[in-house]
Design a protein around this motif. Structure first.
Motif, PDB file in Angstrom:
ATOM      1  N   UNK A   1       0.815  -1.213   0.000  1.00 56.83           N
ATOM      2  CA  UNK A   1       0.000   0.000   0.000  1.00 56.83           C
ATOM      3  C   UNK A   1       0.852   1.268   0.000  1.00 56.83           C
ATOM      4  N   UNK A   2       0.450   2.219  -0.852  1.00 58.35           N
ATOM      5  CA  UNK A   2       1.075   3.525  -0.904  1.00 58.35           C
ATOM      6  C   UNK A   2       0.018   4.521  -1.344  1.00 58.35           C
ATOM      7  N   UNK A   3       0.355   5.801  -1.349  1.00 56.77           N
ATOM      8  CA  UNK A   3      -0.647   6.817  -1.659  1.00 56.77           C
ATOM      9  C   UNK A   3      -1.175   6.690  -3.080  1.00 56.77           C
ATOM     10  N   UNK A   4      -0.354   6.232  -4.000  1.00 58.44           N
ATOM     11  CA  UNK A   4      -0.745   6.203  -5.411  1.00 58.44           C
ATOM     12  C   UNK A   4      -1.580   4.992  -5.779  1.00 58.44           C
ATOM     13  N   UNK A   5      -1.440   3.906  -5.063  1.00 55.56           N
ATOM     14  CA  UNK A   5      -2.155   2.664  -5.395  1.00 55.56           C
ATOM     15  C   UNK A   5      -2.010   1.701  -4.227  1.00 55.56           C
ATOM     16  N   UNK A   6      -2.725   0.583  -4.298  1.00 55.26           N
ATOM     17  CA  UNK A   6      -2.548  -0.452  -3.293  1.00 55.26           C
ATOM     18  C   UNK A   6      -3.791  -0.857  -2.543  1.00 55.26           C
ATOM     19  N   UNK A   7      -4.912  -0.150  -2.723  1.00 57.76           N
ATOM     20  CA  UNK A   7      -6.148  -0.572  -2.073  1.00 57.76           C
ATOM     21  C   UNK A   7      -6.777  -1.733  -2.841  1.00 57.76           C
ATOM     22  N   UNK A   8      -7.297  -2.700  -2.097  1.00 55.43           N
ATOM     23  CA  UNK A   8      -8.082  -3.813  -2.629  1.00 55.43           C
ATOM     24  C   UNK A   8      -9.462  -3.695  -2.004  1.00 55.43           C
ATOM     25  N   UNK A   9     -10.509  -3.773  -2.830  1.00 56.48           N
ATOM     26  CA  UNK A   9     -11.844  -3.563  -2.266  1.00 56.48           C
ATOM     27  C   UNK A   9     -12.925  -4.146  -3.160  1.00 56.48           C
ATOM     28  N   UNK A  10     -14.095  -4.253  -2.582  1.00 62.34           N
ATOM     29  CA  UNK A  10     -15.280  -4.614  -3.345  1.00 62.34           C
ATOM     30  C   UNK A  10     -15.927  -3.347  -3.902  1.00 62.34           C
ATOM     31  N   UNK A  11     -16.770  -3.517  -4.908  1.00 65.92           N
ATOM     32  CA  UNK A  11     -17.506  -2.373  -5.444  1.00 65.92           C
ATOM     33  C   UNK A  11     -18.424  -1.780  -4.377  1.00 65.92           C
ATOM     34  N   UNK A  12     -18.991  -2.621  -3.538  1.00 68.33           N
ATOM     35  CA  UNK A  12     -19.873  -2.115  -2.481  1.00 68.33           C
ATOM     36  C   UNK A  12     -19.109  -1.251  -1.480  1.00 68.33           C
ATOM     37  N   UNK A  13     -17.860  -1.595  -1.221  1.00 68.40           N
ATOM     38  CA  UNK A  13     -17.103  -0.775  -0.282  1.00 68.40           C
ATOM     39  C   UNK A  13     -16.792   0.601  -0.880  1.00 68.40           C
ATOM     40  N   UNK A  14     -16.517   0.641  -2.179  1.00 62.99           N
ATOM     41  CA  UNK A  14     -16.322   1.943  -2.812  1.00 62.99           C
ATOM     42  C   UNK A  14     -17.624   2.732  -2.798  1.00 62.99           C
ATOM     43  N   UNK A  15     -18.757   2.040  -2.919  1.00 60.43           N
ATOM     44  CA  UNK A  15     -20.057   2.715  -2.787  1.00 60.43           C
ATOM     45  C   UNK A  15     -20.230   3.272  -1.371  1.00 60.43           C
ATOM     46  N   UNK A  16     -19.787   2.536  -0.380  1.00 59.97           N
ATOM     47  CA  UNK A  16     -19.847   3.042   0.997  1.00 59.97           C
ATOM     48  C   UNK A  16     -19.074   4.355   1.121  1.00 59.97           C
TER      49      UNK A  16
END
Length: 362
Positions: free
Chosen positions: A238-253
């Motif tokens: 993980x770093x500021x530019x990239x590195x998050x792993x998530x579901x579409x629902x979590x991005x909706x949250x």
């Protein structure tokens, strides 16, 4: 409205939307299977949000290379540079809270000094060169601040003009990890992930408490000679530019929490999305980790993600319409080759279909 969690939102239904809006979401969703085939996307998750509520969820394809595990709401993806929108939001809030100062010189960190010994004379185009006919002004280390980095104003005269530079953005987290009292991952949790109840997001491979997110990861795929071939997983943490792993629902949250006052007030959000002026007197196309674009009468706030031959993503928020599109893919099928010097989300084939469904013209 106050954020009440994804399950409750789904149970409530689209009570805040009009019949025309719901019909547009249905029309858009009806074409996603065809788009997935055309774009070459094995696992495809798409959510549409209207007026703070999820009105459409589509989970298409398979989240494994054998075709045995159907894509579902728990399928996660590497979202690549969409991470920047969440990182930028974190930095904006931490600065307003007085925990960090965006005007801090990057040279305060030894990491930056090492970076500067290598990057300016490297062959990497973001240090200066040409990207598909777009001139990239030379990068200079002197005079750079956290604010310049998060606003993508590091090429040419520091703080003057926008030019997308993901390598310098990535140094933000290294800088804070070195000079701040706590690491960047903890800041992202405190200012974004935890307040938005994003329990299905992992901040990199080493985010052990969120191991369940990685166990549901759709592997990266690339089409070779007409068939999909599994690709190596991204190896950076993980770093500021990239590195998050998530579901579409979590991005909706995250999107709902950003809009309903959970993360910040309306006034503060507008401040975050107000871009600085470029040298030509025009507003920048990027601010605090977000692309900002005018398209006709519409204001488009967004970020895209692209890991070559692996993953791609689109996160588009339209504040005046209270309308959001989220699309995550385990191939580069959502990528269209955007320019590094301007915001042009309207050139995305998927966004064009989205605009058509909603009757939007420039």
């Amino acid at each position: 409205m106050k954020f009440i969690g994804i399950a409750a939102l789904c149970a409530l239904g689209a009570t805040g939307t009009t019949a025309a809006q719901s019909a547009a979401a249905d029309q858009f969703a009806d074409g996603l299977a065809e788009f997935r085939r055309e774009a070459g996307i094995p696992s495809f998750s798409v959510i549409v949000i209207e007026n703070g509520e999820i009105v459409s969820e589509s989970y298409l394809g398979f989240s494994d290379d054998e075709g045995d595990v159907a894509t579902g709401a728990d399928t996660s993806y590497f979202v690549a540079s969409v991470t920047k929108a969440i990182a930028g939001t974190t930095l904006f809030l931490a600065d307003r809270a007085g925990e960090i100062d965006l005007d801090t010189p990057l040279a305060d960190a030894e990491d930056w000094q090492g970076f500067c010994e290598w990057f300016p004379d490297s062959s990497i185009v973001f240090a200066g060169g040409d990207i598909n006919g777009v001139t990239v002004p030379d990068f200079a280390c002197a005079g750079q601040t956290l604010r310049n980095a998060v606003n993508m104003r590091v090429n040419g005269e520091p703080g003057t003009d926008f030019l997308y530079n993901p390598l310098v953005f990535a140094r933000i987290s290294r800088h804070l990890d070195e000079v701040h009292s706590r690491d960047f991952r903890s800041l992202v949790y405190d200012y974004a992930l935890d307040p938005a109840e994003m329990r299905d997001t992992a901040a990199g491979w080493r985010d052990a408490p969120r191991g369940h997110v990685l166990s549901h990861l759709a592997p990266p795929m690339h089409r070779v000679d007409g068939r999909f071939v599994k690709q190596p997983l991204p190896d950076d943490d993980f770093r500021a530019a990239a590195g998050l792993y998530m579901t579409a629902r979590d991005l909706a949250r995250f999107d709902i929490a950003l809009s309903d006052g959970t993360l910040m007030s309306d006034a503060l959000r507008e401040e975050m999305w107000t871009p600085p002026m470029n040298a030509d007197g025009q507003p920048s196309d990027y601010v605090h980790g977000w692309f900002v674009q005018r398209w006709g009468d519409e204001r488009l706030i967004y970020h895209t993600g692209w890991q070559p031959q692996s993953y791609s993503a689109i996160y588009l928020h339209m504040p005046e319409r209270q309308l959001t599109l989220i699309a995550l893919a385990n191939s580069e099928g959502l990528w269209w080759g955007s320019r590094p010097d301007r915001a042009e989300i309207h050139n995305s084939p998927l966004v064009q279909r989205f605009f058509e469904a909603y009757g939007m013209t420039e």
